[in-house]
Design a protein around this motif. Structure first.
Motif, PDB file in Angstrom:
ATOM      1  N   THR A 186      20.583   8.826  -4.110  1.00 37.05           N
ATOM      2  CA  THR A 186      19.380   8.041  -4.398  1.00 37.05           C
ATOM      3  C   THR A 186      19.675   6.540  -4.414  1.00 37.05           C
ATOM      4  OG1 THR A 186      19.830   8.482  -6.721  1.00 37.05           O
ATOM      5  CG2 THR A 186      18.114   9.804  -5.678  1.00 37.05           C
ATOM      6  N   ARG A 193       0.800  -1.203   0.000  1.00 38.49           N
ATOM      7  CA  ARG A 193       0.000   0.000   0.000  1.00 38.49           C
ATOM      8  C   ARG A 193       0.850   1.277   0.000  1.00 38.49           C
ATOM      9  NH1 ARG A 193      -5.091   1.181   3.796  1.00 38.49           N
ATOM     10  NH2 ARG A 193      -5.728   3.099   2.724  1.00 38.49           N
ATOM     11  N   TYR A 194       1.933   1.255   0.804  1.00 35.14           N
ATOM     12  CA  TYR A 194       2.714   2.496   0.991  1.00 35.14           C
ATOM     13  C   TYR A 194       4.129   2.437   0.419  1.00 35.14           C
ATOM     14  CZ  TYR A 194      -1.057   3.246   4.337  1.00 35.14           C
ATOM     15  OH  TYR A 194      -2.286   3.387   4.915  1.00 35.14           O
ATOM     16  N   GLY A 195       4.468   1.307  -0.185  1.00 34.80           N
ATOM     17  CA  GLY A 195       5.839   1.120  -0.673  1.00 34.80           C
ATOM     18  C   GLY A 195       6.355   2.245  -1.550  1.00 34.80           C
ATOM     19  N   SER A 196       5.576   2.601  -2.557  1.00 35.43           N
ATOM     20  CA  SER A 196       6.102   3.605  -3.485  1.00 35.43           C
ATOM     21  C   SER A 196       6.140   4.988  -2.839  1.00 35.43           C
ATOM     22  CB  SER A 196       5.295   3.613  -4.781  1.00 35.43           C
ATOM     23  OG  SER A 196       3.956   3.930  -4.511  1.00 35.43           O
ATOM     24  N   ARG A 197       5.194   5.243  -1.935  1.00 31.27           N
ATOM     25  CA  ARG A 197       5.235   6.532  -1.230  1.00 31.27           C
ATOM     26  C   ARG A 197       6.457   6.602  -0.311  1.00 31.27           C
ATOM     27  NH1 ARG A 197       0.261   8.122   2.115  1.00 31.27           N
ATOM     28  NH2 ARG A 197       1.839   9.377   3.164  1.00 31.27           N
ATOM     29  N   GLN A 239      16.807   2.252  -1.869  1.00 28.62           N
ATOM     30  CA  GLN A 239      16.377   0.866  -1.799  1.00 28.62           C
ATOM     31  C   GLN A 239      16.802   0.211  -0.484  1.00 28.62           C
ATOM     32  OE1 GLN A 239      14.312   0.318  -4.231  1.00 28.62           O
ATOM     33  NE2 GLN A 239      13.746  -1.563  -3.163  1.00 28.62           N
ATOM     34  N   ALA A 270      14.704   1.636   2.450  1.00 29.32           N
ATOM     35  CA  ALA A 270      13.326   1.138   2.402  1.00 29.32           C
ATOM     36  C   ALA A 270      13.283  -0.276   2.980  1.00 29.32           C
ATOM     37  CB  ALA A 270      12.810   1.152   0.964  1.00 29.32           C
ATOM     38  N   ARG A 326       9.306   5.118  -0.799  1.00 27.38           N
ATOM     39  CA  ARG A 326      10.510   5.357  -1.603  1.00 27.38           C
ATOM     40  C   ARG A 326      10.620   6.822  -2.027  1.00 27.38           C
ATOM     41  NH1 ARG A 326       9.947  -0.091  -2.662  1.00 27.38           N
ATOM     42  NH2 ARG A 326       8.191   0.228  -4.061  1.00 27.38           N
ATOM     43  N   ARG A 327       9.480   7.417  -2.341  1.00 32.57           N
ATOM     44  CA  ARG A 327       9.515   8.851  -2.668  1.00 32.57           C
ATOM     45  C   ARG A 327       9.954   9.667  -1.452  1.00 32.57           C
ATOM     46  NH1 ARG A 327       4.941   8.129  -5.516  1.00 32.57           N
ATOM     47  NH2 ARG A 327       3.571   8.938  -3.885  1.00 32.57           N
ATOM     48  N   SER A 341      13.583   9.248  -1.082  1.00 33.64           N
ATOM     49  CA  SER A 341      14.449   9.802  -2.128  1.00 33.64           C
ATOM     50  C   SER A 341      14.533  11.330  -2.065  1.00 33.64           C
ATOM     51  CB  SER A 341      14.015   9.337  -3.518  1.00 33.64           C
ATOM     52  OG  SER A 341      12.798   9.928  -3.859  1.00 33.64           O
TER      53      SER A 341
END
Lengths: 113, 176
Positions: B32, B16-20, B36, B39, B22-23, B26
């Protein structure tokens, strides 16, 4: 065993290399790959670092302008253009040959050539 | 301790929140490439949490952990030796005192001194130096003016600055 060079006297060939590097930077020609080679060169010996610092210091003390027009730029250029090619320069460290026309920069009688 | 349940809880949060996350990482990390890894560390910590059932807002919890991870990462980083771009330091040396407001007397002296130095050089070499250093021509312009290639112009300039240094060294630093 003696380690490193005698104090304060980089080898003439190293001075020549340092000069070439310095001008590469002045020309803006040091790209990523050349940069790595430069770092490599600096690291190879303290003599290299010393030589580069000396060149930088000498450069910094050269006049960066001529507000009173002491140097006659156009006659200098004219003379340079008709001088024979000087790509074959005297080797680094040897005494530079005496210029046949010593008063290069002074306004005065034109050189005999 | 319901380890399997904990895993599915974390998997759900990650989905659900993985990509948020990473943002979030970053924009806060200078490198950058670390995103990974950090996270990963956030999720590993979440896995070790006891009593996840009592977490009311997994989202807030996740980002609190992430903030701690970033802080600790920054502390680790600052204790590492700083990498210096040695080439940048050295290339900056090229301008040093030319940016200072010129002292007029010293400046006139330097010009006279330069004239003397240049007497020992082939005219093209001397001219290249004067055009570039005194008149502010670029290396390319020096070449154009002298009717030689850019590479040859660089050779002249290198020869000239080398000569200046050698003369200075021979005179024991008393002049120039």
């Amino acid at each position: 065993m003696k380690i490193g060079p005698a104090s304060g006297k980089p080898h003439p060939a190293i001075i020549a290399e340092a000069s070439a590097w310095f001008i590469e930077f002045r020309a803006g020609d040091v790209d990523g790959e050349a940069r790595l080679r430069f770092i490599d060169w600096l690291r190879r010996s303290p003599e290299h670092i010393q030589a580069y610092l000396e060149i930088s210091g000498v450069w910094a003390e050269l006049p960066a302008s001529d507000p009173d027009g002491k140097i006659d730029m156009s006659s200098l250029i004219a003379r340079a253009r008709c001088e024979a090619d000087v790509t074959e320069l005297s080797p680094a460290g040897s005494r530079a040959p005496r210029n046949p026309f010593p008063a290069v920069l002074h306004r005065g009688p034109k050189s005999p050539r | 301790m319901g380890v399997p349940d904990n895993r599915s809880f974390v998997a759900g949060v990650a989905a659900r929140y993985g990509s948020r996350l990473r943002r979030f990482l970053s924009v806060r990390l200078r490198n950058t490439a670390d995103v990974q890894d950090l996270a990963q560390e956030v999720f590993l910590r979440l896995l070790r949490v006891d009593g996840y059932e009592s977490i009311r807002s997994p989202e807030a919890y996740l980002f609190t952990i992430a903030s701690h991870v970033i802080q600790q990462h920054a502390v680790r980083r600052s204790s590492e030796p700083t990498a210096v771009d040695i080439a940048a330091v050295f290339s900056e040396l090229r301008t040093s005192s030319s940016d200072d407001p010129p002292d007029q007397v010293a400046h006139a002296q330097r010009l006279t001194e330069l004239e003397r130095i240049l007497d020992h050089l082939p005219t093209r070499v001397a001219t290249a130096l004067v055009l570039h250093r005194v008149a502010g021509y670029s290396v390319q312009e020096v070449g154009d003016e002298l009717g030689v290639s850019r590479e040859t112009a660089k050779k002249y300039l290198a020869r000239a600055v080398e000569h200046c240094r050698n003369l200075r060294a021979a005179e024991g630093d008393t002049t120039l």
